[in-house]
Each structure stands twice: as structure tokens, then as C-alpha cells.
Design a protein around this motif. Structure first.
Motif, short mmCIF file in Angstrom:
data_model
loop_
_atom_site.label_atom_id
_atom_site.label_comp_id
_atom_site.label_asym_id
_atom_site.label_seq_id
_atom_site.Cartn_x
_atom_site.Cartn_y
_atom_site.Cartn_z
N TYR A 67 6.26 -4.01 -5.34
CA TYR A 67 6.08 -3.22 -4.12
C TYR A 67 6.71 -1.85 -4.32
O TYR A 67 7.81 -1.73 -4.88
CB TYR A 67 6.78 -3.88 -2.93
N ASP A 68 6.03 -0.81 -3.86
CA ASP A 68 6.66 0.50 -3.74
C ASP A 68 7.67 0.41 -2.60
O ASP A 68 7.37 -0.17 -1.55
CB ASP A 68 5.59 1.55 -3.43
N PRO A 69 8.89 0.94 -2.79
CA PRO A 69 9.91 0.82 -1.73
C PRO A 69 9.45 1.38 -0.38
O PRO A 69 9.89 0.90 0.67
CB PRO A 69 11.08 1.64 -2.28
N GLY A 70 8.58 2.38 -0.40
CA GLY A 70 8.11 2.96 0.85
C GLY A 70 7.00 2.17 1.51
O GLY A 70 6.64 2.46 2.66
N GLU A 71 6.45 1.18 0.80
CA GLU A 71 5.30 0.45 1.33
C GLU A 71 5.58 -1.01 1.65
O GLU A 71 4.75 -1.68 2.25
CB GLU A 71 4.14 0.53 0.32
N VAL A 72 6.75 -1.53 1.25
CA VAL A 72 7.04 -2.92 1.52
C VAL A 72 7.14 -3.13 3.04
O VAL A 72 7.79 -2.36 3.74
CB VAL A 72 8.34 -3.36 0.81
N PRO A 73 6.47 -4.14 3.60
CA PRO A 73 6.58 -4.39 5.05
C PRO A 73 8.03 -4.71 5.43
O PRO A 73 8.68 -5.54 4.79
CB PRO A 73 5.67 -5.61 5.25
N ARG A 74 8.56 -4.07 6.44
CA ARG A 74 9.94 -4.32 6.85
C ARG A 74 10.15 -3.88 8.28
O ARG A 74 9.42 -3.05 8.82
CB ARG A 74 10.93 -3.58 5.95
#
Length: 366
Positions: A337-344
Motif C-alpha cells: 500500500y502507498d502510505p497515502g492510499e491505505v484506508p484508515r
């Protein structure tokens, strides 16, 4: 009544005896059945041939070249063995499978080795579907195809295997001097992949499977006290028990990589095993953040459980709160996952949260 067929005789007892061949190959046929079996083998060329091949396979599995034995089984099960008439390929594959099913069970693993055992079983099941002429050259991840990804796992498992006194499966050259552990690891995985390119995919799979079986059969896989000893592998010092969990994590991730590349769904690990990997991932991430000047509350929730951890500096107040799904958290740690795209879910200082997510993604060596 019996009917003569080209090359073998099909007697009225043929079907019943054929089901006993697996037990006979293991020396486990009932004494009361043995005269009937031996009498049939004396008359039936086909069953006699199968009995001989099954005995040879059992000998290979018990003390000889297990890789060759598994390769024979795979070829039989996937249609690469020499053709037999009357559905013989299917029959042989079933008989060989029955031999494995009747063998004594391997010692059960302790809880710390369960994620690795489950991941190995999952990858075996996926690879079994491909066959000798399957899509082995399909691109998977990095610059690896399916064949190279399995070779990479052979190299990855090697570090733990050597630590436990097990033999390596590929020749090892002299590594360049003054390399970081990541550079050493990249050099070794490239070396193993290049070596395995000279072999068939079936042989590479057999070597990986033999090494994984040796790891799961090692005393450290069944004895928590032995597995409590700490050692440094792949740049991190952990108990051997945790290194087994790491091996399970990487094997699952690369199985998922292959499944995605081939359009074949790969199940998520069972919840207890998934959460064992999550908890270890949090510990490793916390170590990586120990010198950071941020403090973030991480909540991982879903798949039957929930956990909360304060990561980073112990001297700073919590600056942000992050909420992640356990599968997404694992995929982030694996660099998928790209850190900016991981669902959170996120509350508080977005920059502090972003710092934790980026550090998590950089942990990956997979």
C-alpha cells in the motif's frame, strides 16, 4: 469374468485391490488382505507397475530425494506423467495422493509456527493448480515472475533454515564486502533466483517445499522453549518463534502477490493467525519509531479482534490517532500500500500520522 486389455489384465478384483496399493506401499496392508493383493499383482501388469512406482516414491519421501518424489507427484497430479489408458493418469494421481494421506502425520507445530504452516499450505495449494506448463512467466512483483517469486521464498526461508542448522538449497558464492543487511539480502535473493532459473519450476517448487517441510519439522517449530532463543535475521533481532511468524507473513504476502497476478483469490489467514502477525508487526513498527519525536495512538480493529498501541516517543503527548483494518495494516507493512492510499481513520495531527504510515511502509524488504 475378466477382459483382456492391451498391456494389462483387468480382473474382477481390480478395483478393490487398486484401493489397497497406497497402504501396501507403506507396509500397512492388513495381513488378511495380503494374499488377495499379492495374487492380483501376480496377474495384473498395470497394478504391479503402480505398486512398484508407489513403493519407490515412499522410499524417496522417507529417506532419499524428497524433492524428486514431490516432483513426481506433481507431474502425476497435473497430467505431466506418461499417459496411461483407461484414465490411468487420474488414477495414478489419486493413488499417489493416497500415499501421502496415509503417511504418519508430522509432529504438530506450536502456536508460533502455525502462521508459517498455514501460509505454506496455502501456497502449495495455489501452485498445485498451475501445472508444469502453467503461467510461470507471468509478472508478479518487482521484476519477478511466478517462478522467480517462489525462488525468492526459497532464499528468504534459507536465513532461518541456516540458523537452525538445516542445509541450504542453492549454492552460495562469496558476497561482496561491506554490504548492509538489505544489500546482502538483495544479493542473495538474486543469486538464488539466477540459480533456480536453470531448473524447471517444478524443481524449484519441490526445493522450496522440502525446505519449508524441514523448517516445520525442526525442534524449534514444536518446542516453545527452544524457540524463545533470540537471533538476528534480516536486520532485526527477535526470538526464533517470532522469526517463524515473519516467515508466515512473507509467505502469505507472496502467495497473495501470485494470486493477484493470476486472477486467483487467496484467502486471508484465519483470524487468530492474522492477529499474531498484526501484533508482531506492531512491535517491529514500534522499534522502528523509537527515536521519532512523535507519539501516535494506533488502533487495529476487525476480523474478530481489536488492539490499541501508543507508538513512537514516550516523552511526547499523543498527537494523532490512526485506525486501520488488520489486513490493510499487514499489506502496508509489506509495502503493498502507498502510505497515502491505505484506508484508515485519522484524527489529530495529520503530519504525525503520515510519518507513522510512511515508516510502516519502509519496513518492508519483501
Amino acid at each position: 469374468m475378466s477382459t483382456e486389455r492391451e498391456g494389462h489384465t483387468m480382473g474382477s478384483d481390480h478395483e478393490g485391490v487398486r484401493e489397497m496399493l497406497g497402504a501396501w506401499a507403506l507396509g500397512a496392508v492388513l495381513p488378511s488382505d495380503e494374499p488377495r493383493l499379492l495374487g492380483h499383482l501376480a496377474e495384473c501388469e498395470w497394478c504391479a507397475g503402480e505398486a512398484s512406482r508407489l513403493r519407490d516414491t515412499v522410499r524417496l519421501l522417507d529417506g532419499g530425494d524428497a524433492a524428486l518424489a514431490y516432483e513426481r507427484i506433481d507431474r502425476a497430479a497435473t497430467g505431466e506423467a506418461a499417459a496411461y489408458e483407461d484414465g490411468g493418469q487420474e488414477v495414478r494421481g489419486r493413488l499417489l495422493a493416497s500415499v501421502l494421506a496415509q503417511r504418519p502425520a508430522a509432529p504438530s507445530t506450536a502456536g508460533h509456527a502455525a502462521p508459517y504452516a498455514a501460509a505454506v499450505a496455502g501456497l502449495q495449494a495455489l501452485l498445485r493448480e498451475l501445472g508444469e506448463q502453467g503461467p510461470w512467466s507471468t509478472p508478479v512483483v518487482h521484476d519477478w515472475d511466478v517462478h522467480a517469486t517462489v525462488a525468492h521464498l526459497l532464499a528468504a526461508d534459507e536465513s532461518l533454515a541456516l540458523r537452525l542448522g538445516l542445509p541450504g538449497r542453492a549454492p552460495r558464492g562469496e558476497p561482496p564486502r561491506d554490504l548492509s543487511w538489505r544489500e546482502q539480502w538483495a544479493h542473495r535473493t538474486a543469486e538464488v533466483i539466477a540459480h533456480e532459473r536453470t531448473h524447471s519450476p517444478a524443481r524449484t517448487v519441490a526445493a522450496w517445499r522440502e525446505q519449508s517441510a524441514a523448517l516445520l519439522g525442526a525442534p524449534q517449530a514444536t518446542d516453545p522453549e527452544l524457540a524463545a532463543q533470540a537471533t538476528t535475521l534480516l536486520g532485526v533481532r527477535l526470538p526464533i518463534a517470532d522469526h517463524y511468524v515473519v516467515r508466515g507473513f512473507e509467505t502469505w504476502i507472496h502467495t497473495d502477490d501470485i494470486g493477484r497476478a493470476l486472477g486467483r483469490p487467496v484467502p486471508t489467514p484465519p483470524d487468530p493467525l492474522l492477529w499474531r502477525m498484526v501484533r508482531l508487526g506492531v512491535r517491529i513498527l514500534d522499534l522502528a519509531l523509537a527515536d521519532d519525536s512523535v507519539s501516535v495512538l494506533l488502533t487495529v480493529a476487525g476480523h474478530g479482534s481489536e488492539g490499541e498501541w501508543v507508538l513512537g516517543s514516550e516523552d511526547e503527548p499523543v498527537a494523532a490517532e490512526l485506525v486501520l483494518d488488520p489486513v490493510d495494516f499487514c499489506l502496508l507493512l509489506a509495502g503493498r500500500y502507498d502510505p497515502g492510499e491505505v484506508p484508515r481513520g485519522l484524527a489529530g495531527d495529520e503530519r504525525a500520522a503520515r510519518s507513522v504510515l510512511e515508516r510502516a511502509a519502509r519496513i518492508a524488504w519483501l
